[in-house]
Design an enzyme around this catalytic site. Structure first.
Site, PDB file in Angstrom:
ATOM      1  N   THR A   8       0.846  -1.200   0.000  1.00 54.74           N
ATOM      2  CA  THR A   8       0.000   0.000   0.000  1.00 54.74           C
ATOM      3  C   THR A   8       0.874   1.239   0.000  1.00 54.74           C
ATOM      4  OG1 THR A   8      -1.747   1.199   1.169  1.00 54.74           O
ATOM      5  CG2 THR A   8      -0.167   0.049   2.560  1.00 54.74           C
ATOM      6  N   GLU A  34      -4.448   0.236 -10.785  1.00 53.90           N
ATOM      7  CA  GLU A  34      -5.729  -0.021 -10.122  1.00 53.90           C
ATOM      8  C   GLU A  34      -6.854  -0.139 -11.134  1.00 53.90           C
ATOM      9  OE1 GLU A  34      -7.440   2.219  -6.640  1.00 53.90           O
ATOM     10  OE2 GLU A  34      -5.456   1.725  -5.859  1.00 53.90           O
ATOM     11  N   ASP A  63      -8.494  -2.587  -0.275  1.00 55.69           N
ATOM     12  CA  ASP A  63      -9.177  -1.613  -1.126  1.00 55.69           C
ATOM     13  C   ASP A  63     -10.469  -1.203  -0.433  1.00 55.69           C
ATOM     14  OD1 ASP A  63      -8.579  -0.369  -3.846  1.00 55.69           O
ATOM     15  OD2 ASP A  63     -10.753  -0.589  -3.814  1.00 55.69           O
TER      16      ASP A  63
HETATM   17  O1  LIG Z   1      -2.010   2.211  -2.171  1.00 50.18           O
HETATM   18  P1  LIG Z   1      -3.452   1.895  -1.898  1.00 50.18           P
HETATM   19  O2  LIG Z   1      -3.597   0.953  -0.705  1.00 50.18           O
HETATM   20  O3  LIG Z   1      -4.236   1.421  -3.092  1.00 50.18           O
HETATM   21  O4  LIG Z   1      -4.099   3.286  -1.370  1.00 50.18           O
HETATM   22  P2  LIG Z   1      -5.278   4.194  -1.955  1.00 50.18           P
HETATM   23  O5  LIG Z   1      -5.328   5.447  -1.124  1.00 50.18           O
HETATM   24  O6  LIG Z   1      -5.161   4.318  -3.439  1.00 50.18           O
HETATM   25  O7  LIG Z   1      -6.500   3.318  -1.556  1.00 50.18           O
HETATM   26  P3  LIG Z   1      -7.975   3.020  -2.142  1.00 50.18           P
HETATM   27  O8  LIG Z   1      -7.953   3.020  -3.623  1.00 50.18           O
HETATM   28  O9  LIG Z   1      -8.428   1.803  -1.438  1.00 50.18           O
HETATM   29  O10 LIG Z   1      -8.792   4.240  -1.595  1.00 50.18           O
HETATM   30  C1  LIG Z   1      -9.870   4.785  -2.274  1.00 50.18           C
HETATM   31  C2  LIG Z   1     -10.213   6.105  -1.656  1.00 50.18           C
HETATM   32  O11 LIG Z   1     -10.754   5.873  -0.373  1.00 50.18           O
HETATM   33  C3  LIG Z   1     -10.088   6.647   0.568  1.00 50.18           C
HETATM   34  N1  LIG Z   1      -9.983   5.844   1.778  1.00 50.18           N
HETATM   35  C4  LIG Z   1      -9.364   4.664   1.939  1.00 50.18           C
HETATM   36  N2  LIG Z   1      -9.461   4.259   3.219  1.00 50.18           N
HETATM   37  C5  LIG Z   1     -10.181   5.216   3.870  1.00 50.18           C
HETATM   38  C6  LIG Z   1     -10.615   5.415   5.207  1.00 50.18           C
HETATM   39  O12 LIG Z   1     -10.316   4.545   6.171  1.00 50.18           O
HETATM   40  N3  LIG Z   1     -11.309   6.513   5.518  1.00 50.18           N
HETATM   41  C7  LIG Z   1     -11.603   7.427   4.561  1.00 50.18           C
HETATM   42  N4  LIG Z   1     -11.207   7.326   3.290  1.00 50.18           N
HETATM   43  C8  LIG Z   1     -10.508   6.233   2.937  1.00 50.18           C
HETATM   44  C9  LIG Z   1      -8.726   7.011  -0.032  1.00 50.18           C
HETATM   45  O13 LIG Z   1      -8.285   8.256   0.407  1.00 50.18           O
HETATM   46  C10 LIG Z   1      -9.049   7.050  -1.484  1.00 50.18           C
HETATM   47  O14 LIG Z   1      -9.496   8.336  -1.845  1.00 50.18           O
END
Ligand SMILES: O=P(O)(O)OP(=O)(O)OP(=O)(O)OC[C@H]1O[C@@H](n2cnc3c(O)ncnc32)[C@H](O)[C@@H]1O
Length: 192
Positions: A8, A34, A63
Site C-alpha cells: 500500500t 488499479e 481496497d
Molecule cells: O495504495 P493503496 O492501498 O491502493 O491506497 P489508496 O489510497 O489508493 O486506496 P484506495 O484506492 O483503497 O482508496 C480509495 C479512496 O478511499 C479513501 N480511503 C481509503 N481508506 C479510507 C478510510 O479509512 N477513511 C476514509 N477514506 C478512505 C482514499 O483516500 C481514497 O481516496
C-alpha cells in the site's frame, strides 16, 4: 499475519492495520495499476494478484470504497475520483435531491499466501451521508459519513471512536480469526 507483505501507499491504512492486528507489518509501496471498478472486491483481487506476480511472495492489500444507496452503490471503488472531481461538499450538494441518505463504507483485505491461496476479508460500516461536511483533518470522505449509532461524522471522532466503527477493523478481525484457526497454538502443539 507476519508472513504477508502489506502492499500500500497509504500511511493511514498501514497504521490502522498495525493497530488492528496489534503488530508491526512489513510494507511496500508498489505502484499497482488499479482496476477502475465500483466493486471493491474486484479491485482488491486485481491488486493482490498483480502484487503477487511482481513480488513472488505472500502479499496483502486493502481496497476501500463508499457505497451510496440513492446512487445504486456509486461511487464505491471510484470514490477517489469522486473526491478529486467533486469533493465532499459536492457530494453533499448532489445528495440534496436524494430520497434516502443511507450509505456504507466497505474495506476488502485480500491476501495471497505462499501456497498461492487467495482469500478476501470484508468489513462494512453502515451509515448516512451528512447534510454538509463536518470535522477537521478527516481523511477523504470521513467529513461526510455518519456511522449508524453516532450523530457525528467520522472526521469529528477521536481515534478510539473511529476504530470502534471502522470497516477496516472488521475486515482485519476476520483475517485474524482465519489465521488463528489455521495455526495450531503452542498449547495445542505441546499436547500432541
Ligand atoms: O495504495 P493503496 O492501498 O491502493 O491506497 P489508496 O489510497 O489508493 O486506496 P484506495 O484506492 O483503497 O482508496 C480509495 C479512496 O478511499 C479513501 N480511503 C481509503 N481508506 C479510507 C478510510 O479509512 N477513511 C476514509 N477514506 C478512505 C482514499 O483516500 C481514497 O481516496
Amino acid at each position: 499475519m507476519h508472513r504477508f507483505l502489506f502492499v500500500t501507499h497509504s500511511h493511514n491504512k498501514l497504521s490502522e492495520a498495525e493497530r488492528f492486528l496489534d503488530m508491526k507489518l512489513q510494507h511496500y509501496g508498489l505502484d499497482l495499476p488499479e482496476l477502475q471498478s465500483v466493486d471493491v472486491e474486484e479491485v482488491a483481487v486485481h491488486k493482490v494478484k498483480y502484487a503477487y506476480n511482481v513480488l513472488q511472495r505472500p502479499v496483502m492489500v486493502d481496497d476501500t470504497g463508499l457505497y451510496v444507496d440513492a446512487w445504486n452503490g456509486l461511487p464505491g471503488g471510484l470514490v477517489k475520483w469522486f473526491m478529486q472531481r467533486v469533493g465532499d461538499r459536492g457530494i453533499c450538494d448532489m445528495m440534496q435531491v436524494a430520497k434516502e441518505r443511507t450509505a456504507r463504507a466497505k474495506t476488502v483485505v485480500a491476501t495471497i499466501d505462499d501456497e498461492v491461496n487467495l482469500n478476501i476479508y470484508v468489513g462494512t460500516m453502515e451509515g448516512t451521508i451528512a447534510p454538509e461536511p463536518a470535522g477537521e483533518g478527516g481523511y477523504s470522505w470521513e467529513t461526510i459519513f455518519i456511522p449508524n449509532g453516532s450523530d457525528r461524522t467520522v472526521a469529528q471522532m477521536t481515534r478510539e471512536e473511529k476504530d470502534h466503527y471502522s470497516m477496516r477493523r472488521v475486515a482485519f478481525e476476520a483475517l485474524i480469526r482465519r489465521e488463528e484457526s489455521m495455526v495450531p497454538s503452542v498449547g495445542a502443539l505441546l499436547e500432541r
